[in-house]
Design a protein around this motif. Structure first.
Motif, short mmCIF file in Angstrom:
data_model
loop_
_atom_site.label_atom_id
_atom_site.label_comp_id
_atom_site.label_asym_id
_atom_site.label_seq_id
_atom_site.Cartn_x
_atom_site.Cartn_y
_atom_site.Cartn_z
N ALA A 50 0.86 -1.18 0.00
CA ALA A 50 0.00 0.00 0.00
C ALA A 50 0.89 1.23 0.00
CB ALA A 50 -0.92 -0.01 1.22
N GLY A 51 1.00 1.88 -1.15
CA GLY A 51 1.89 3.03 -1.27
C GLY A 51 3.32 2.59 -1.05
N ASN A 52 4.04 3.27 -0.16
CA ASN A 52 5.43 2.92 0.14
C ASN A 52 5.56 1.87 1.24
OD1 ASN A 52 6.61 4.67 -1.74
ND2 ASN A 52 6.28 6.40 -0.36
N PHE A 53 4.42 1.33 1.67
CA PHE A 53 4.42 0.43 2.82
C PHE A 53 4.12 -1.02 2.43
CE2 PHE A 53 2.51 4.39 4.88
CZ PHE A 53 3.75 4.90 5.22
N LEU A 54 4.60 -1.92 3.27
CA LEU A 54 4.14 -3.30 3.28
C LEU A 54 3.33 -3.41 4.57
CD1 LEU A 54 4.34 -6.10 1.88
CD2 LEU A 54 6.09 -6.64 3.58
N ILE A 55 2.05 -3.79 4.45
CA ILE A 55 1.15 -3.85 5.60
C ILE A 55 0.91 -5.32 5.93
CG2 ILE A 55 -1.14 -3.24 6.47
CD1 ILE A 55 0.55 -0.78 5.83
N PHE A 56 0.94 -5.62 7.24
CA PHE A 56 0.72 -6.99 7.66
C PHE A 56 -0.11 -7.03 8.94
CE2 PHE A 56 2.01 -10.91 9.87
CZ PHE A 56 1.53 -11.81 8.92
N ASN A 57 -1.11 -7.92 8.97
CA ASN A 57 -1.98 -8.14 10.11
C ASN A 57 -1.47 -9.37 10.87
OD1 ASN A 57 -4.17 -8.30 11.90
ND2 ASN A 57 -5.46 -9.37 10.42
N HIS A 58 -0.77 -9.14 11.98
CA HIS A 58 -0.24 -10.26 12.78
C HIS A 58 -1.29 -10.65 13.81
CE1 HIS A 58 2.28 -12.46 15.64
NE2 HIS A 58 3.00 -12.74 14.58
N GLN A 59 -1.76 -11.90 13.74
CA GLN A 59 -2.83 -12.35 14.60
C GLN A 59 -2.28 -13.09 15.82
OE1 GLN A 59 -2.19 -14.08 11.68
NE2 GLN A 59 -3.61 -13.37 10.18
N GLY A 60 -3.14 -13.27 16.82
CA GLY A 60 -2.78 -14.03 17.99
C GLY A 60 -2.81 -13.19 19.25
N LYS A 61 -2.24 -13.75 20.31
CA LYS A 61 -2.29 -13.12 21.63
C LYS A 61 -1.76 -11.69 21.60
CE LYS A 61 0.62 -14.34 24.80
NZ LYS A 61 1.40 -15.13 25.74
N ASP A 62 -0.68 -11.45 20.90
CA ASP A 62 -0.10 -10.11 20.79
C ASP A 62 -0.35 -9.55 19.40
OD1 ASP A 62 1.01 -10.16 23.41
OD2 ASP A 62 2.58 -11.48 22.67
N ALA A 63 -1.63 -9.47 19.01
CA ALA A 63 -2.00 -9.05 17.66
C ALA A 63 -1.66 -7.57 17.42
CB ALA A 63 -3.48 -9.29 17.42
N TYR A 64 -1.26 -7.27 16.18
CA TYR A 64 -0.98 -5.89 15.80
C TYR A 64 -1.05 -5.76 14.29
CZ TYR A 64 3.65 -8.06 15.29
OH TYR A 64 4.68 -8.90 14.97
N LEU A 65 -1.20 -4.53 13.83
CA LEU A 65 -1.13 -4.19 12.42
C LEU A 65 0.21 -3.50 12.23
CD1 LEU A 65 -2.86 -4.30 9.83
CD2 LEU A 65 -3.66 -2.01 10.39
N LEU A 66 0.97 -3.94 11.25
CA LEU A 66 2.34 -3.49 11.06
C LEU A 66 2.51 -2.87 9.69
CD1 LEU A 66 5.27 -3.59 12.24
CD2 LEU A 66 5.49 -5.81 11.09
N ALA A 67 3.14 -1.70 9.65
CA ALA A 67 3.51 -1.05 8.38
C ALA A 67 5.03 -0.97 8.33
CB ALA A 67 2.91 0.35 8.29
N LEU A 68 5.59 -1.57 7.29
CA LEU A 68 7.04 -1.53 7.08
C LEU A 68 7.34 -0.72 5.83
CD1 LEU A 68 7.91 -5.32 7.57
CD2 LEU A 68 7.96 -3.49 9.27
N ASN A 69 8.51 -0.08 5.81
CA ASN A 69 9.00 0.54 4.59
C ASN A 69 9.28 -0.61 3.64
OD1 ASN A 69 11.05 1.34 2.62
ND2 ASN A 69 11.14 3.26 3.76
N ARG A 70 8.62 -0.65 2.50
CA ARG A 70 8.74 -1.81 1.62
C ARG A 70 10.13 -1.95 1.00
NH1 ARG A 70 7.66 -0.37 -3.87
NH2 ARG A 70 6.76 1.70 -4.01
#
Length: 168
Positions: A50-70
Motif C-alpha cells: 500500500a503506497g510505500n508500505f508493506l502492511i501486515f496483520n499479525h494475529q494471535g495473543k499479541d496481535a498488531y497491524l504493522l507497516a514496514l517501509n517496503r
C-alpha cells in the motif's frame, strides 16, 4: 499466505519465520523475523503493498497491524490489535474521503468482531463497525466507493456502529 509484489520486489510471509523480501531474480533483500502467531489456526493473513508500505496483520495473543517501509523492511508504525486477536483477515487498502485507509477484520470468539479502518500514514484508528459474528475470516472487498464484507450469522445492531464525522 499469498505473496505480494510491487512489480520490483516480492514479499512473502511464513508463519514460522516472518516476512522476507526478494527481488524478481530471487535474491533476498531483507527479512523481518516475527513471533509465531499464537492462535488456534496459525498464520493466515497475507501481506499487502500500500503506497510505500508493506502492511501486515499479525494475529494471535499479541496481535498488531504493522507497516514496514517496503524498500528496507524498517518499521514505519505498529498499531496494537490485541483486543482483536482472532481475526484472520488480509488487510485491504482503499481511499475514503481523500484519505488512504487500511481495512481489517478482527475480534475474538465472542460477539466482539469489528471491521476496523486505520489511517495508512500513521496507523491511527479512523472508524469501525462492530456487531459482526465471532471469529471473522473474510477479507473486505472494495468497489464503487463501498466496502463489502461476507459474514455468517450477522448480528449488526445500529448501536454497534460508531459514527464520528471528524474521523470518517
Amino acid at each position: 499466505s499469498t505473496p505480494a509484489t510491487d512489480g520490483e520486489r516480492v514479499y512473502v510471509y511464513f508463519g514460522s519465520y516472518g516476512l522476507i523480501c526478494y527481488d524478481l531474480i530471487g535474491k533476498q533483500l531483507w527479512e523481518r523475523r516475527l513471533p509465531l502467531p499464537e492462535n488456534p489456526y496459525g498464520a493466515v493473513a497475507s501481506p499487502i503493498v500500500a503506497g510505500n508500505f508493506l502492511i501486515f496483520n499479525h494475529q494471535g495473543k499479541d496481535a498488531y497491524l504493522l507497516a514496514l517501509n517496503r524498500r528496507d523492511g524498517r518499521t514505519v508504525w505498529k498499531t496494537d490489535r490485541s483486543q482483536f486477536q482472532f481475526g484472520w483477515s488480509t488487510p485491504v487498502h482503499w481511499r475514503h474521503d481523500g484519505i488512504d485507509e487500511i481495512l481489517v477484520l478482527g475480534g475474538d470468539f465472542k460477539p466482539n468482531q469489528r471491521l476496523m479502518a486505520y489511517d495508512l500514514a500513521t496507523g491511527a484508528e479512523r472508524w469501525w463497525v462492530a456487531g459482526l459474528p465471532p471469529c471473522g475470516k473474510s477479507t473486505p472487498v472494495v468497489g464503487g466507493g463501498m466496502v463489502y464484507l461476507a459474514a455468517p450469522d450477522l448480528i449488526l445492531e445500529v448501536s454497534a456502529e460508531q459514527r464520528n464525522p471528524e474521523r470518517a
